[in-house]
Motif scaffolding. Structure first.
Motif, PDB file in Angstrom:
ATOM      1  N   GLU A 246       0.836  -1.195   0.000  1.00 25.54           N
ATOM      2  CA  GLU A 246       0.000   0.000   0.000  1.00 25.54           C
ATOM      3  C   GLU A 246       0.874   1.249   0.000  1.00 25.54           C
ATOM      4  N   GLY A 247       0.450   2.248  -0.751  1.00 24.36           N
ATOM      5  CA  GLY A 247       1.199   3.490  -0.856  1.00 24.36           C
ATOM      6  C   GLY A 247       2.388   3.406  -1.792  1.00 24.36           C
ATOM      7  N   GLU A 248       2.584   2.268  -2.444  1.00 22.24           N
ATOM      8  CA  GLU A 248       3.718   2.064  -3.348  1.00 22.24           C
ATOM      9  C   GLU A 248       3.255   2.092  -4.797  1.00 22.24           C
ATOM     10  N   GLY A 249       4.170   2.410  -5.696  1.00 25.31           N
ATOM     11  CA  GLY A 249       3.872   2.437  -7.116  1.00 25.31           C
ATOM     12  C   GLY A 249       3.789   1.046  -7.705  1.00 25.31           C
ATOM     13  N   MET A 250       2.926   0.885  -8.690  1.00 25.55           N
ATOM     14  CA  MET A 250       2.781  -0.391  -9.382  1.00 25.55           C
ATOM     15  C   MET A 250       2.278  -0.157 -10.798  1.00 25.55           C
ATOM     16  N   ILE A 251       2.516  -1.130 -11.651  1.00 24.92           N
ATOM     17  CA  ILE A 251       1.946  -1.159 -13.002  1.00 24.92           C
ATOM     18  C   ILE A 251       1.391  -2.558 -13.211  1.00 24.92           C
ATOM     19  N   GLY A 252       0.160  -2.631 -13.704  1.00 26.52           N
ATOM     20  CA  GLY A 252      -0.465  -3.914 -13.985  1.00 26.52           C
ATOM     21  C   GLY A 252      -0.871  -4.005 -15.441  1.00 26.52           C
ATOM     22  N   THR A 253      -0.780  -5.194 -16.013  1.00 24.01           N
ATOM     23  CA  THR A 253      -1.226  -5.449 -17.377  1.00 24.01           C
ATOM     24  C   THR A 253      -2.516  -6.243 -17.300  1.00 24.01           C
ATOM     25  N   GLY A 254      -3.531  -5.810 -18.039  1.00 24.02           N
ATOM     26  CA  GLY A 254      -4.805  -6.515 -18.013  1.00 24.02           C
ATOM     27  C   GLY A 254      -5.858  -5.777 -18.803  1.00 24.02           C
ATOM     28  N   SER A 255      -7.121  -5.995 -18.455  1.00 25.60           N
ATOM     29  CA  SER A 255      -8.231  -5.362 -19.162  1.00 25.60           C
ATOM     30  C   SER A 255      -9.354  -5.066 -18.169  1.00 25.60           C
ATOM     31  N   MET A 256     -10.292  -4.270 -18.619  1.00 28.81           N
ATOM     32  CA  MET A 256     -11.420  -3.881 -17.771  1.00 28.81           C
ATOM     33  C   MET A 256     -12.532  -4.923 -17.873  1.00 28.81           C
ATOM     34  N   GLU A 257     -13.120  -5.245 -16.715  1.00 25.18           N
ATOM     35  CA  GLU A 257     -14.348  -6.041 -16.642  1.00 25.18           C
ATOM     36  C   GLU A 257     -15.313  -5.209 -15.826  1.00 25.18           C
ATOM     37  N   GLY A 258     -16.217  -4.532 -16.509  1.00 22.89           N
ATOM     38  CA  GLY A 258     -17.101  -3.586 -15.835  1.00 22.89           C
ATOM     39  C   GLY A 258     -16.284  -2.383 -15.396  1.00 22.89           C
ATOM     40  N   ASP A 259     -16.334  -2.058 -14.112  1.00 21.92           N
ATOM     41  CA  ASP A 259     -15.566  -0.937 -13.576  1.00 21.92           C
ATOM     42  C   ASP A 259     -14.262  -1.386 -12.932  1.00 21.92           C
ATOM     43  N   THR A 260     -13.944  -2.685 -12.983  1.00 18.05           N
ATOM     44  CA  THR A 260     -12.767  -3.230 -12.319  1.00 18.05           C
ATOM     45  C   THR A 260     -11.703  -3.612 -13.343  1.00 18.05           C
ATOM     46  N   PHE A 261     -10.461  -3.225 -13.054  1.00 18.19           N
ATOM     47  CA  PHE A 261      -9.324  -3.625 -13.873  1.00 18.19           C
ATOM     48  C   PHE A 261      -8.893  -5.007 -13.404  1.00 18.19           C
ATOM     49  N   VAL A 262      -8.923  -5.994 -14.293  1.00 16.57           N
ATOM     50  CA  VAL A 262      -8.515  -7.357 -13.963  1.00 16.57           C
ATOM     51  C   VAL A 262      -7.109  -7.556 -14.514  1.00 16.57           C
ATOM     52  N   ALA A 263      -6.151  -7.626 -13.596  1.00 21.95           N
ATOM     53  CA  ALA A 263      -4.743  -7.704 -13.980  1.00 21.95           C
ATOM     54  C   ALA A 263      -4.311  -9.149 -14.177  1.00 21.95           C
ATOM     55  N   SER A 264      -3.556  -9.385 -15.233  1.00 21.03           N
ATOM     56  CA  SER A 264      -2.952 -10.696 -15.458  1.00 21.03           C
ATOM     57  C   SER A 264      -1.509 -10.700 -14.987  1.00 21.03           C
ATOM     58  N   GLU A 265      -0.943  -9.503 -14.818  1.00 18.49           N
ATOM     59  CA  GLU A 265       0.439  -9.370 -14.359  1.00 18.49           C
ATOM     60  C   GLU A 265       0.567  -8.085 -13.550  1.00 18.49           C
ATOM     61  N   ILE A 266       1.295  -8.140 -12.452  1.00 15.05           N
ATOM     62  CA  ILE A 266       1.550  -6.972 -11.617  1.00 15.05           C
ATOM     63  C   ILE A 266       3.061  -6.771 -11.523  1.00 15.05           C
ATOM     64  N   LEU A 267       3.495  -5.557 -11.809  1.00 17.81           N
ATOM     65  CA  LEU A 267       4.900  -5.192 -11.660  1.00 17.81           C
ATOM     66  C   LEU A 267       5.000  -4.162 -10.544  1.00 17.81           C
ATOM     67  N   ALA A 268       5.989  -4.316  -9.702  1.00 20.72           N
ATOM     68  CA  ALA A 268       6.207  -3.356  -8.623  1.00 20.72           C
ATOM     69  C   ALA A 268       7.650  -2.889  -8.697  1.00 20.72           C
ATOM     70  N   LYS A 269       7.972  -1.923  -7.888  1.00 21.98           N
ATOM     71  CA  LYS A 269       9.335  -1.402  -7.864  1.00 21.98           C
ATOM     72  C   LYS A 269      10.311  -2.520  -7.538  1.00 21.98           C
ATOM     73  N   HIS A 270      11.561  -2.338  -7.967  1.00 21.76           N
ATOM     74  CA  HIS A 270      12.550  -3.381  -7.736  1.00 21.76           C
ATOM     75  C   HIS A 270      13.513  -3.049  -6.606  1.00 21.76           C
ATOM     76  N   ASP A 271      13.393  -1.868  -6.011  1.00 20.77           N
ATOM     77  CA  ASP A 271      14.158  -1.553  -4.817  1.00 20.77           C
ATOM     78  C   ASP A 271      13.395  -0.522  -4.003  1.00 20.77           C
ATOM     79  N   GLU A 272      13.961  -0.057  -2.930  1.00 19.54           N
ATOM     80  CA  GLU A 272      13.249   0.820  -2.007  1.00 19.54           C
ATOM     81  C   GLU A 272      12.914   2.197  -2.558  1.00 19.54           C
ATOM     82  N   SER A 273      13.652   2.692  -3.570  1.00 18.94           N
ATOM     83  CA  SER A 273      13.419   4.062  -4.030  1.00 18.94           C
ATOM     84  C   SER A 273      12.894   4.147  -5.455  1.00 18.94           C
ATOM     85  N   TYR A 274      12.750   3.034  -6.167  1.00 17.89           N
ATOM     86  CA  TYR A 274      12.350   3.053  -7.565  1.00 17.89           C
ATOM     87  C   TYR A 274      10.835   3.185  -7.726  1.00 17.89           C
ATOM     88  N   MET A 275      10.424   3.965  -8.728  1.00 18.10           N
ATOM     89  CA  MET A 275       9.034   4.027  -9.128  1.00 18.10           C
ATOM     90  C   MET A 275       9.038   4.121 -10.659  1.00 18.10           C
TER      91      MET A 275
END
Length: 138
Positions: free
Chosen positions: A90-119
């Motif tokens: 929570e409070g961290e940056g992320m990027i997800g790959t996926g598509s919308m189902e209604g109003d919800t983004f359904v992610a097939s892949e989640i990428l997060a930062k790779h160290d403490e300071s990366y975004m």
């Protein structure tokens, strides 16, 4: 003259085959504010990025996790089934790959930062556009 016509036809054919090959491999990035302004087409696969909203992370009984992503301008609910990266939170940056189902983004892949300071750069840019970006503290 025939050589020029043959070269032009070959060039157009090659460009068409390259475009056809990339049709499923290109995932455009969108921020939550861009998604609110220009909704995704049905079945469109794209990347959504932003900050995970504090208090929104809910782990279900299975591997399905729900949370919300914001860029300060809009918030999008996300559903993901799988194993999250170690530095996801929570409070961290992320990027997800996926598509919308209604109003919800359904992610097939989640990428997060790779160290403490990366975004991711895309997330920083969208947060700066919304005026909510805070740089790393030194």
């Amino acid at each position: 003259m025939q050589v020029l016509v043959a070269a032009a036809v070959a060039l157009v054919l090659a460009a068409g085959l390259i475009g056809y090959g990339f049709r499923d491999g290109i995932n455009l990035y969108r921020s939550p504010a861009q998604l609110a302004e220009f909704p995704a087409a049905d079945g469109e696969v794209f990347r959504l990025g932003g900050l995970v909203v504090e208090g929104s992370l809910v782990r279900g009984a299975s591997e399905t996790i729900t949370f919300s992503v914001t860029d300060g301008g809009a918030t999008v609910p996300v559903r993901f089934t799988g194993v999250l990266p170690d530095l996801f939170g929570e409070g961290e940056g992320m990027i997800g790959t996926g598509s919308m189902e209604g109003d919800t983004f359904v992610a097939s892949e989640i990428l997060a930062k790779h160290d403490e300071s990366y975004m991711p750069k895309e997330v920083i840019d969208s947060l700066k556009a919304q005026g909510v970006y805070e740089g790393p503290s030194s």
